[in-house]
Design a protein around this motif. Structure first.
Motif, PDB file in Angstrom:
ATOM      1  N   GLN A  84       0.826  -1.199   0.000  1.00  0.00           N
ATOM      2  CA  GLN A  84       0.000   0.000   0.000  1.00  0.00           C
ATOM      3  C   GLN A  84       0.863   1.252   0.000  1.00  0.00           C
ATOM      4  O   GLN A  84       2.027   1.239   0.411  1.00  0.00           O
ATOM      5  CB  GLN A  84      -0.916   0.018   1.220  1.00  0.00           C
ATOM      6  N   GLU A  85       0.263   2.326  -0.460  1.00  0.00           N
ATOM      7  CA  GLU A  85       0.944   3.617  -0.427  1.00  0.00           C
ATOM      8  C   GLU A  85       0.749   4.268   0.938  1.00  0.00           C
ATOM      9  O   GLU A  85      -0.343   4.236   1.503  1.00  0.00           O
ATOM     10  CB  GLU A  85       0.389   4.530  -1.520  1.00  0.00           C
ATOM     11  N   VAL A  86       1.825   4.863   1.443  1.00  0.00           N
ATOM     12  CA  VAL A  86       1.772   5.559   2.721  1.00  0.00           C
ATOM     13  C   VAL A  86       2.199   7.008   2.500  1.00  0.00           C
ATOM     14  O   VAL A  86       3.212   7.268   1.840  1.00  0.00           O
ATOM     15  CB  VAL A  86       2.727   4.902   3.741  1.00  0.00           C
ATOM     16  N   THR A  87       1.444   7.912   3.049  1.00  0.00           N
ATOM     17  CA  THR A  87       1.810   9.331   2.980  1.00  0.00           C
ATOM     18  C   THR A  87       1.860   9.906   4.380  1.00  0.00           C
ATOM     19  O   THR A  87       0.859   9.875   5.109  1.00  0.00           O
ATOM     20  CB  THR A  87       0.814  10.139   2.138  1.00  0.00           C
ATOM     21  N   LEU A  88       3.012  10.421   4.726  1.00  0.00           N
ATOM     22  CA  LEU A  88       3.208  11.080   6.016  1.00  0.00           C
ATOM     23  C   LEU A  88       3.281  12.584   5.780  1.00  0.00           C
ATOM     24  O   LEU A  88       3.878  13.035   4.796  1.00  0.00           O
ATOM     25  CB  LEU A  88       4.493  10.575   6.683  1.00  0.00           C
ATOM     26  N   ARG A  89       2.705  13.328   6.715  1.00  0.00           N
ATOM     27  CA  ARG A  89       2.584  14.776   6.518  1.00  0.00           C
ATOM     28  C   ARG A  89       3.265  15.549   7.632  1.00  0.00           C
ATOM     29  O   ARG A  89       3.349  15.072   8.771  1.00  0.00           O
ATOM     30  CB  ARG A  89       1.104  15.161   6.441  1.00  0.00           C
ATOM     31  N   CYS A  90       3.701  16.741   7.282  1.00  0.00           N
ATOM     32  CA  CYS A  90       4.431  17.556   8.257  1.00  0.00           C
ATOM     33  C   CYS A  90       4.143  19.028   8.028  1.00  0.00           C
ATOM     34  O   CYS A  90       4.161  19.520   6.896  1.00  0.00           O
ATOM     35  CB  CYS A  90       5.935  17.307   8.137  1.00  0.00           C
ATOM     36  N   LYS A  91       3.900  19.719   9.138  1.00  0.00           N
ATOM     37  CA  LYS A  91       3.788  21.176   9.114  1.00  0.00           C
ATOM     38  C   LYS A  91       4.914  21.716   9.974  1.00  0.00           C
ATOM     39  O   LYS A  91       4.917  21.517  11.200  1.00  0.00           O
ATOM     40  CB  LYS A  91       2.438  21.614   9.659  1.00  0.00           C
ATOM     41  N   PRO A  92       5.883  22.383   9.387  1.00  0.00           N
ATOM     42  CA  PRO A  92       7.006  22.889  10.185  1.00  0.00           C
ATOM     43  C   PRO A  92       6.611  24.114  10.999  1.00  0.00           C
ATOM     44  O   PRO A  92       5.528  24.674  10.822  1.00  0.00           O
ATOM     45  CB  PRO A  92       8.045  23.263   9.119  1.00  0.00           C
ATOM     46  N   ILE A  93       7.500  24.519  11.856  1.00  0.00           N
ATOM     47  CA  ILE A  93       7.277  25.732  12.633  1.00  0.00           C
ATOM     48  C   ILE A  93       7.362  26.930  11.689  1.00  0.00           C
ATOM     49  O   ILE A  93       8.270  27.002  10.846  1.00  0.00           O
ATOM     50  CB  ILE A  93       8.310  25.856  13.760  1.00  0.00           C
ATOM     51  N   VAL A 118      13.106  23.797  -1.209  1.00  0.00           N
ATOM     52  CA  VAL A 118      13.857  23.131  -2.267  1.00  0.00           C
ATOM     53  C   VAL A 118      14.628  21.947  -1.666  1.00  0.00           C
ATOM     54  O   VAL A 118      15.327  22.114  -0.678  1.00  0.00           O
ATOM     55  CB  VAL A 118      14.853  24.105  -2.926  1.00  0.00           C
ATOM     56  N   PRO A 119      14.494  20.746  -2.262  1.00  0.00           N
ATOM     57  CA  PRO A 119      15.263  19.609  -1.736  1.00  0.00           C
ATOM     58  C   PRO A 119      16.758  19.831  -1.958  1.00  0.00           C
ATOM     59  O   PRO A 119      17.188  20.139  -3.064  1.00  0.00           O
ATOM     60  CB  PRO A 119      14.738  18.417  -2.543  1.00  0.00           C
ATOM     61  N   ILE A 120      17.521  19.670  -0.885  1.00  0.00           N
ATOM     62  CA  ILE A 120      18.955  19.927  -0.951  1.00  0.00           C
ATOM     63  C   ILE A 120      19.753  18.632  -1.007  1.00  0.00           C
ATOM     64  O   ILE A 120      20.717  18.506  -1.761  1.00  0.00           O
ATOM     65  CB  ILE A 120      19.419  20.776   0.260  1.00  0.00           C
ATOM     66  N   PHE A 126      10.684   5.666  -1.962  1.00  0.00           N
ATOM     67  CA  PHE A 126      10.525   6.818  -1.070  1.00  0.00           C
ATOM     68  C   PHE A 126      10.613   8.108  -1.882  1.00  0.00           C
ATOM     69  O   PHE A 126      11.502   8.267  -2.726  1.00  0.00           O
ATOM     70  CB  PHE A 126      11.624   6.839  -0.006  1.00  0.00           C
ATOM     71  N   SER A 127       9.702   9.024  -1.582  1.00  0.00           N
ATOM     72  CA  SER A 127       9.767  10.340  -2.210  1.00  0.00           C
ATOM     73  C   SER A 127       9.272  11.380  -1.218  1.00  0.00           C
ATOM     74  O   SER A 127       8.469  11.080  -0.331  1.00  0.00           O
ATOM     75  CB  SER A 127       8.931  10.388  -3.492  1.00  0.00           C
ATOM     76  N   ALA A 128       9.758  12.596  -1.359  1.00  0.00           N
ATOM     77  CA  ALA A 128       9.351  13.675  -0.462  1.00  0.00           C
ATOM     78  C   ALA A 128       9.144  14.942  -1.270  1.00  0.00           C
ATOM     79  O   ALA A 128       9.845  15.187  -2.253  1.00  0.00           O
ATOM     80  CB  ALA A 128      10.389  13.900   0.626  1.00  0.00           C
ATOM     81  N   LYS A 129       8.175  15.717  -0.818  1.00  0.00           N
ATOM     82  CA  LYS A 129       7.879  16.989  -1.472  1.00  0.00           C
ATOM     83  C   LYS A 129       7.656  18.070  -0.423  1.00  0.00           C
ATOM     84  O   LYS A 129       7.287  17.789   0.713  1.00  0.00           O
ATOM     85  CB  LYS A 129       6.628  16.870  -2.344  1.00  0.00           C
ATOM     86  N   SER A 157       4.912  19.573   4.104  1.00  0.00           N
ATOM     87  CA  SER A 157       5.775  18.617   3.417  1.00  0.00           C
ATOM     88  C   SER A 157       5.170  17.228   3.555  1.00  0.00           C
ATOM     89  O   SER A 157       4.443  16.939   4.518  1.00  0.00           O
ATOM     90  CB  SER A 157       7.177  18.626   4.015  1.00  0.00           C
ATOM     91  N   THR A 158       5.452  16.380   2.583  1.00  0.00           N
ATOM     92  CA  THR A 158       5.007  14.999   2.636  1.00  0.00           C
ATOM     93  C   THR A 158       6.169  14.064   2.374  1.00  0.00           C
ATOM     94  O   THR A 158       7.110  14.385   1.637  1.00  0.00           O
ATOM     95  CB  THR A 158       3.911  14.707   1.598  1.00  0.00           C
ATOM     96  N   LEU A 159       6.086  12.909   2.996  1.00  0.00           N
ATOM     97  CA  LEU A 159       7.000  11.799   2.718  1.00  0.00           C
ATOM     98  C   LEU A 159       6.127  10.632   2.302  1.00  0.00           C
ATOM     99  O   LEU A 159       5.229  10.227   3.042  1.00  0.00           O
ATOM    100  CB  LEU A 159       7.813  11.442   3.958  1.00  0.00           C
ATOM    101  N   LYS A 160       6.385  10.125   1.110  1.00  0.00           N
ATOM    102  CA  LYS A 160       5.543   9.079   0.563  1.00  0.00           C
ATOM    103  C   LYS A 160       6.356   7.814   0.362  1.00  0.00           C
ATOM    104  O   LYS A 160       7.512   7.866  -0.079  1.00  0.00           O
ATOM    105  CB  LYS A 160       4.934   9.541  -0.757  1.00  0.00           C
ATOM    106  N   ILE A 161       5.741   6.689   0.666  1.00  0.00           N
ATOM    107  CA  ILE A 161       6.347   5.386   0.437  1.00  0.00           C
ATOM    108  C   ILE A 161       5.371   4.593  -0.426  1.00  0.00           C
ATOM    109  O   ILE A 161       4.224   4.371  -0.056  1.00  0.00           O
ATOM    110  CB  ILE A 161       6.612   4.614   1.749  1.00  0.00           C
ATOM    111  N   GLN A 162       5.847   4.191  -1.612  1.00  0.00           N
ATOM    112  CA  GLN A 162       4.980   3.477  -2.541  1.00  0.00           C
ATOM    113  C   GLN A 162       5.815   2.540  -3.414  1.00  0.00           C
ATOM    114  O   GLN A 162       6.640   3.043  -4.185  1.00  0.00           O
ATOM    115  CB  GLN A 162       4.193   4.458  -3.410  1.00  0.00           C
TER     116      GLN A 162
END
Lengths: 113, 111
Positions: free
Chosen positions: B17-26, B53-55, B65-68, B75-80
């Motif tokens: 399954q696809e997993v999407t993790l989410r993040c809201k920074p300070i 911008v990804p560094i 794994f991918s992140a945006k 931001s999201t981190l996706k595993i698919q």
């Protein structure tokens, strides 16, 4: 290569006793240094940090740490531990101008009555 | 400030399954980091962003794994597809100056 070593995987201390957690680093330049604490099921909370200046830094929850350049160490101390201090403690090291932090493997602290 | 906010806090999913993790920074923090924590490997930096911008994504384990980071507040981190060995705690962290602040983590279990 730069590295951070926490020699003690697990430490057990009696409540009310003093505590010292060790952290050694290997870097080519003067680093900046952190201690984080992670309670079970929680994220990492910043305890204290050292960038420059006074080598003895005070943090939250009664913790302090001393930077010793000659020993490449940044040990964490607390004069009297409380049961709520039971957690995992991580030392982290970075370099000015480098965004990455290198974390140690952590020291798990158990408090006994 | 509310700190770094991550969701979901816990997720159990089936392999594939696809997993999407989410993040809201300070708010106001210009760097965002994704870390993974496992018993075997400790804390590993997966990827980090500067001003959206990804560094450096050299820590991303595989193409699964991918992140945006479409904007400064998300931001999201996706595993698919997900695999059991992806089971870990995934931390998002944001930075202002030289100090990194961590979220509470997303506990992922892939069965």
């Amino acid at each position: 290569a730069q590295s951070v070593t926490q020699p003690d995987i697990h430490i057990t201390v009696s409540e009310g006793a003093s505590l010292e957690l060790r952290c050694n680093y290997s870097y080519g330049a003067t680093p900046y240094l952190f201690w984080y604490v992670q309670s079970p099921g929680q994220g990492l909370q910043l305890l204290l940090k050292y960038f420059s200046g006074d080598t003895l830094v005070q943090g939250i929850k009664g913790f302090e740490a001393e930077f010793k350049r000659s020993q490449s160490s940044f040990n964490l101390r607390k004069p009297s531990v409380h049961w709520s201090d039971a957690a995992e403690y991580f030392c982290a090291v970075g370099l000015f101008g480098n965004e990455k932090l290198t974390f140690g493997t952590g020291t798990r602290l158990t408090i006994i009555p | 400030d509310a700190g770094v906010i991550q969701s979901p806090r816990h997720e159990v999913t089936e392999m594939g399954q696809e997993v999407t993790l989410r993040c809201k920074p300070i708010s106001g923090h210009d760097y965002l980091f994704w870390y993974r924590q496992t018993m075997m490997r400790g804390l590993e930096l997966l990827i980090y962003f500067n001003n959206n911008v990804p560094i450096d994504d050299s820590g991303m384990p595989e193409d699964r794994f991918s992140a945006k980071m479409p904007n400064a507040s998300f931001s999201t981190l996706k595993i698919q597809p997900s695999e059991p060995r992806d089971s870990a705690v995934y931390f998002c962290a944001s930075r202002y100056g030289n100090t990194i602040y961590f979220g509470e983590g997303s506990w992922l279990t892939v069965v």
